[in-house]
Design an enzyme around this catalytic site. Structure first.
Site, PDB file in Angstrom:
ATOM      1  N   GLN A  87      50.010  13.876 -19.607  1.00 28.36           N
ATOM      2  CA  GLN A  87      49.478  12.505 -19.715  1.00 28.36           C
ATOM      3  C   GLN A  87      50.309  11.707 -20.712  1.00 28.36           C
ATOM      4  O   GLN A  87      50.107  10.511 -20.863  1.00 28.36           O
ATOM      5  CB  GLN A  87      48.025  12.564 -20.191  1.00 28.36           C
ATOM      6  CG  GLN A  87      47.091  13.301 -19.251  1.00 28.36           C
ATOM      7  CD  GLN A  87      45.737  13.552 -19.922  1.00 28.36           C
ATOM      8  OE1 GLN A  87      44.846  12.730 -19.890  1.00 28.36           O
ATOM      9  NE2 GLN A  87      45.594  14.716 -20.540  1.00 28.36           N
ATOM     10  N   HIS A 105      50.927   9.460 -16.448  1.00 32.45           N
ATOM     11  CA  HIS A 105      50.595   8.147 -17.037  1.00 32.45           C
ATOM     12  C   HIS A 105      51.856   7.349 -17.380  1.00 32.45           C
ATOM     13  O   HIS A 105      51.800   6.422 -18.179  1.00 32.45           O
ATOM     14  CB  HIS A 105      49.715   8.318 -18.281  1.00 32.45           C
ATOM     15  CG  HIS A 105      48.316   8.783 -17.958  1.00 32.45           C
ATOM     16  ND1 HIS A 105      47.446   9.292 -18.894  1.00 32.45           N
ATOM     17  CD2 HIS A 105      47.643   8.803 -16.768  1.00 32.45           C
ATOM     18  CE1 HIS A 105      46.295   9.610 -18.317  1.00 32.45           C
ATOM     19  NE2 HIS A 105      46.393   9.339 -17.024  1.00 32.45           N
ATOM     20  N   CYS A 113      59.408  -3.108 -13.036  1.00 34.31           N
ATOM     21  CA  CYS A 113      59.668  -4.514 -12.733  1.00 34.31           C
ATOM     22  C   CYS A 113      58.588  -5.048 -11.797  1.00 34.31           C
ATOM     23  O   CYS A 113      58.396  -4.516 -10.704  1.00 34.31           O
ATOM     24  CB  CYS A 113      61.051  -4.693 -12.108  1.00 34.31           C
ATOM     25  SG  CYS A 113      61.348  -6.424 -11.686  1.00 34.31           S
ATOM     26  N   GLY A 171      45.756  20.236 -25.626  1.00 39.57           N
ATOM     27  CA  GLY A 171      45.786  19.035 -26.467  1.00 39.57           C
ATOM     28  C   GLY A 171      45.285  17.773 -25.819  1.00 39.57           C
ATOM     29  O   GLY A 171      45.880  16.713 -26.004  1.00 39.57           O
ATOM     30  N   THR A 172      44.186  17.884 -25.077  1.00 39.23           N
ATOM     31  CA  THR A 172      43.611  16.677 -24.479  1.00 39.23           C
ATOM     32  C   THR A 172      42.102  16.679 -24.676  1.00 39.23           C
ATOM     33  O   THR A 172      41.461  17.732 -24.577  1.00 39.23           O
ATOM     34  CB  THR A 172      44.023  16.518 -22.999  1.00 39.23           C
ATOM     35  OG1 THR A 172      43.404  15.348 -22.460  1.00 39.23           O
ATOM     36  CG2 THR A 172      43.671  17.716 -22.149  1.00 39.23           C
ATOM     37  N   SER A 173      41.546  15.484 -24.932  1.00 35.71           N
ATOM     38  CA  SER A 173      40.128  15.372 -25.282  1.00 35.71           C
ATOM     39  C   SER A 173      39.220  15.499 -24.072  1.00 35.71           C
ATOM     40  O   SER A 173      38.014  15.657 -24.219  1.00 35.71           O
ATOM     41  CB  SER A 173      39.872  14.025 -25.963  1.00 35.71           C
ATOM     42  OG  SER A 173      40.258  12.966 -25.111  1.00 35.71           O
TER      43      SER A 173
END
Ligand code: BJW
Length: 233
Positions: A87, A105, A113, A171-173
Site C-alpha cells: 500500500q 495505492h 497526467c 505493518g498495516t492497521s
C-alpha cells in the site's frame, strides 16, 4: 509454495517514514479529507501537491531497513511464487532489492497526467504545475490512489490471493479497504494467514497466526523460517 505479502506503512516506519494513523503519524497535522481525496485535490491542489512534494523529497533521506531487505531475499528464493503487494507509495522495497512490487495505492516517483491519462516517471516537484512531457498539458497530479478511487491492479491481486498458500500482512492497521479485506479473502481460498505488526491490527482476529513487534525483527525471522522449509537442513 505460493506466498502473497501485503505491506503497509509500518514496514517503512523503522526507515524513518511516518505511518498514517500512529501518534505522530503523517496525518497528525493534516485531516485525511484535506489531502487524500480527489475532492480535496479539486478544492486545494496546491496544498495537496505540497504535501506529496515534501514526501517525494523526503525519499532521498531514508533507506530500506532489514524488513525490506528480507523480503528481497524471499523473492530471490521464491521467484514468481512470491507476489508482493504494497500500500506504500515509497520506493523502499525496490531499493531493498525487490524486483517485482505491486503498488496498489500508486507511487511517489510517478505522476498521473489528467490530460492524456499517462503514468509519467517523476522525481521532482509537481507544485509548480509543470507540463506533461507527453501531451504538454499542465495537469500532472500525484500518481496515488485516494479515498473513493479504485486501487491499481485489483484483478491481478485477486488472482494471487486465490492461489496463495500463505498470506502475510506486514505493518498495516487494517483500517483501509480493500487491502483490509485480503486476509478474509485469502483465508476463504485456503491460505494460511499471518500478521506481522507492531500491535494487533483492526482485523487481527482473522489471522491464523499473529506476531507483534517491530517489522525489522519479525520479518527477517519469518523469512528465515520460510527459507528453512525450502532448503535442505
Ligand atoms: C509497525 C511499525 C513497525 C508501526 N513494525 N508495524 C466503509 C466500510 C468499508 C470500506 C469503506 C467504507 N467507506 C469507504 C470505504 C472504502 C475506502 C475505505 O477503506 N475507507 C475507510 C476509511 C473505511 N477505501 C477506498 O476508498 C479505496 N478504494 C475503494 O475501495 O475502491 C472501490 C473498489 C475496490 C476494489 C475493487 C473495485 C472497487 C481506496 C483507498 C485509498 C487509500 N489511500 C491512502 C493514501 C494513498 C496515498 C498516500 O500515501 O498518501 O493509502 S489512505 C492511507 O491508508 C494510505 C495507506 O496505504 C492506507 C493504509 O494505511 P496503513 O499502511 O495501514 O498505515 P497505518 O498508519 O494505518 O498503519 C500502520 C501500522 O503499522 C499500524 O498498525 C502500526 O501499529 C504498525 N507499525 N510501526 C511493524 N516498526
Amino acid at each position: 509454495m505460493r506466498v502473497v505479502v501485503l505491506t503497509g506503512a509500518g514496514i517503512s516506519a523503522e526507515s524513518g517514514v511516518p505511518t498514517f494513523r500512529d501518534a505522530d503519524g503523517l496525518w497528525e497535522g493534516h485531516r485525511v479529507e484535506d489531502v487524500a481525496t480527489p475532492e480535496a485535490y479539486e478544492a486545494q491542489p496546491s496544498v495537496v501537491q505540497a504535501f506529496y512534494d515534501a514526501r517525494r523529497a523526503a525519499l532521498a533521506t531514508v533507506e530500506p531497513n532489514p524488513a525490506h531487505v528480507a523480503l528481497a531475499r524471499l523473492e530471490a528464493a521464491l521467484g514468481d511464487r512470491l507476489f508482493l503487494v504494497t500500500q506504500n507509495i515509497d520506493d523502499l522495497h525496490e531499493r531493498g532489492g525487490s524486483r517485482h512490487v505491486h503498488h496498489m495505492h500508486g507511487e511517489l516517483r510517478s505522476a498521473l497526467c489528467r490530460g492524456c491519462d499517462q503514468h509519467v516517471p517523476w522525481t521532482g516537484d509537481l507544485g509548480d504545475f509543470p507540463p506533461c512531457p507527453g501531451c504538454g498539458v499542465a495537469e500532472l497530479r500525484p500518481d496515488v490512489v485516494w479515498f473513493g478511487e479504485v486501487p491499481y491492479g485489483m484483478d491481478q491481486i485477486q488472482v494471487a490471493l486465490q492461489r496463495a498458500d500463505v498470506f502475510v500482512s506486514i505493518g498495516t492497521s487494517g483500517a483501509v479497504y480493500p487491502a483490509a479485506g485480503f486476509v478474509q479473502f485469502a483465508g476463504r481460498y485456503g491460505a494460511r494467514t499471518i500478521e506481522l505488526n507492531l500491535q494487533p491490527s483492526e482485523g487481527t482476529e482473522y489471522f491464523d497466526d499473529a506476531r507483534h513487534g517491530p517489522a525489522g525483527v519479525l520479518v527477517p525471522a519469518w523469512v528465515d523460517e520460510v527459507l528453512a522449509t525450502l532448503e535442505p537442513a
